[in-house]
Design a protein around this motif. Structure first.
Motif, short mmCIF file in Angstrom:
data_model
loop_
_atom_site.label_atom_id
_atom_site.label_comp_id
_atom_site.label_asym_id
_atom_site.label_seq_id
_atom_site.Cartn_x
_atom_site.Cartn_y
_atom_site.Cartn_z
N UNK A 66 29.08 27.91 33.12
CA UNK A 66 28.50 27.90 34.46
C UNK A 66 29.24 27.03 35.47
N UNK A 67 29.98 26.05 34.99
CA UNK A 67 30.60 25.11 35.93
C UNK A 67 32.10 24.89 35.70
N UNK A 68 32.58 25.17 34.50
CA UNK A 68 33.96 24.82 34.18
C UNK A 68 34.95 25.96 34.20
N UNK A 69 34.47 27.17 34.48
CA UNK A 69 35.35 28.35 34.44
C UNK A 69 35.13 29.22 35.67
N UNK A 70 36.23 29.68 36.26
CA UNK A 70 36.17 30.62 37.37
C UNK A 70 37.07 31.81 37.07
N UNK A 71 36.59 33.00 37.38
CA UNK A 71 37.42 34.19 37.21
C UNK A 71 38.51 34.20 38.29
N UNK A 72 39.54 34.99 38.04
CA UNK A 72 40.60 35.12 39.05
C UNK A 72 40.05 35.75 40.32
N UNK A 73 39.08 36.68 40.16
CA UNK A 73 38.45 37.29 41.34
C UNK A 73 37.75 36.23 42.18
N UNK A 74 37.10 35.28 41.53
CA UNK A 74 36.42 34.20 42.27
C UNK A 74 37.45 33.35 43.02
N UNK A 75 38.56 33.04 42.39
CA UNK A 75 39.58 32.23 43.05
C UNK A 75 40.16 32.96 44.27
N UNK A 76 40.41 34.26 44.13
CA UNK A 76 40.91 35.03 45.28
C UNK A 76 39.87 35.09 46.40
N UNK A 77 38.61 35.18 46.01
CA UNK A 77 37.54 35.19 47.00
C UNK A 77 37.47 33.86 47.73
N UNK A 78 37.60 32.76 47.02
CA UNK A 78 37.59 31.45 47.64
C UNK A 78 38.76 31.28 48.62
N UNK A 79 39.90 31.87 48.27
CA UNK A 79 41.04 31.80 49.18
C UNK A 79 40.73 32.51 50.50
N UNK A 80 40.07 33.65 50.41
CA UNK A 80 39.69 34.37 51.64
C UNK A 80 38.67 33.60 52.45
N UNK A 81 37.71 33.03 51.76
CA UNK A 81 36.70 32.25 52.47
C UNK A 81 37.33 31.05 53.16
N UNK A 82 38.27 30.40 52.50
CA UNK A 82 38.95 29.25 53.09
C UNK A 82 39.67 29.66 54.36
N UNK A 83 40.35 30.80 54.31
CA UNK A 83 41.13 31.24 55.47
C UNK A 83 40.29 31.73 56.62
N UNK A 84 39.04 32.10 56.35
CA UNK A 84 38.21 32.68 57.41
C UNK A 84 37.07 31.76 57.87
N UNK A 85 36.97 30.56 57.31
CA UNK A 85 35.86 29.66 57.63
C UNK A 85 35.85 29.30 59.12
N UNK A 86 34.65 29.27 59.69
CA UNK A 86 34.46 28.87 61.08
C UNK A 86 33.79 27.50 61.11
N UNK A 87 34.23 26.64 62.01
CA UNK A 87 33.71 25.28 62.08
C UNK A 87 33.09 25.01 63.45
N UNK A 88 31.99 24.26 63.42
CA UNK A 88 31.25 23.90 64.63
C UNK A 88 30.90 22.41 64.55
N UNK A 89 30.47 21.88 65.68
CA UNK A 89 30.00 20.49 65.74
C UNK A 89 31.03 19.53 65.18
N UNK A 90 32.26 19.68 65.66
CA UNK A 90 33.37 18.80 65.22
C UNK A 90 33.55 18.80 63.72
#
Length: 315
Positions: free
Chosen positions: A188-212
């Motif tokens: 549950x906490x120590x393993x990530x699939x390659x699909x999850x890692x690719x998804x996290x990369x997309x989320x990182x690149x598309x994240x929007x930030x507000x309130x400084x």
């Protein structure tokens, strides 16, 4: 009801069907499995009703415990189901048949004559282990592992602010009873699939930030999951992704869900109350983790939560 009254109710009946919530997580599954096993240990008939959103990650926990339909004359119990619209897809009619609610959400709203709600608990698993003690059921390895899954997943492996000394004592009791905590933590906490890692990369690149940079928002389209071959197991705990970014105190994840709706998941530090914010949109949850479902898919949900944050002066 008190725990003692709930234990008395459970002794009085002999045939049980237990309901989990939509998009089931470790707490609803682990708590329900432990309760089912305990009732069977008392000589009662008990089953978990199949949830169409059960995922392979929980197959071992659920093995031998799942029925396809509600047995005749069964006493229906909901576990960790905060609202009627969170019952399994296609089984919403069962909301009117629930006889016992066991929950730890402050705004628990499933109607039933008998209700045990302890909002101060980090997970339903904490309530279940207390009921087992009152029922005189000895914690065996399988029950212990189920409860450990419940409490560890709802506390982010004991990282979240809802973790208490009681939570850690229960984890120790599960370990003493034979729970393979290392294996659970790896899954549950120590393993990530390659699909999850690719998804996290997309989320990182598309994240929007507000309130400084104190507020971060990511969108999770179903099309991305389909393209990457990501399963529901791959997006387990994804709601905490933005909150883990340095400087972020309010993390928001918005995704497509059934019915053309948009699902908001909020994770916060002590600065913001996720439950209060989600209540503005008809949702709820806990102080640091809450959610809401609104019409209009991702666009509608994003617009709705940003409007709330602007009204509150947060952004």
């Amino acid at each position: 009801m008190t725990r003692a009254e709930t234990a008395a109710f459970l002794r009085e009946h002999d045939n049980y069907c237990i309901l989990t919530h939509r998009r089931p997580d470790g707490d609803t599954i682990g708590s329900s499995a432990a309760l089912c096993l305990a009732l069977r240990a008392l000589g009662k008939t008990a089953w978990l009703l199949r949830n169409p959103q059960f995922t392979p990650r929980f197959a071992a926990v659920l093995e031998g415990l799942v029925c396809e339909d509600v047995p005749d004359e069964a006493t229906i119990v909901s576990v960790d189901v905060a609202a009627p619209d969170l019952l399994p897809i296609g089984r919403e009619e069962l909301a009117a048949q629930v006889q016992l609610v066991i929950d730890h959400h402050a705004r628990s709203s499933v109607s039933a004559e008998h209700r045990l709600v302890e909002a101060e608990r980090a997970a339903c698993g904490e309530i279940i282990i207390g009921l087992l003690e009152l029922l005189g059921v000895s914690l065996d390895a399988r029950m212990a592992e189920s409860i450990y899954i419940a409490i560890s997943t709802d506390t982010g492996c004991f990282q979240y602010s809802n973790t208490t000394a009681d939570t850690l004592r229960i984890a120790a009791a599960c370990k003493d009873a034979g729970a393979d905590t290392y294996a659970v933590n790896q899954i549950f906490f120590g393993t990530k699939s390659f699909a999850r890692l690719k998804l996290e990369a997309r989320l990182t690149g598309s994240a929007e930030f507000y309130a400084d940079g104190k507020v971060a928002l990511v969108e999770l389209p179903q099309a991305w999951l389909d393209e990457l071959g990501a399963s529901e197991d791959d997006v387990d705990s994804i709601a905490g992704f933005t909150r883990a970014i340095e400087g972020v105190e309010l993390g928001i994840t918005v995704r497509d869900v059934e019915g053309g709706n948009g699902k908001l998941s909020l994770r916060t530090s002590g600065t913001y109350n996720a439950c209060e914010l989600c209540r503005e949109l008809g949702g709820g949850g806990h102080t640091a983790a809450a959610g809401a479902t609104v019409p209009g898919g991702i666009a509608g949900a994003k617009r709705a939560i940003l409007d709330v944050l602007r009204r509150k002066g947060i952004i």
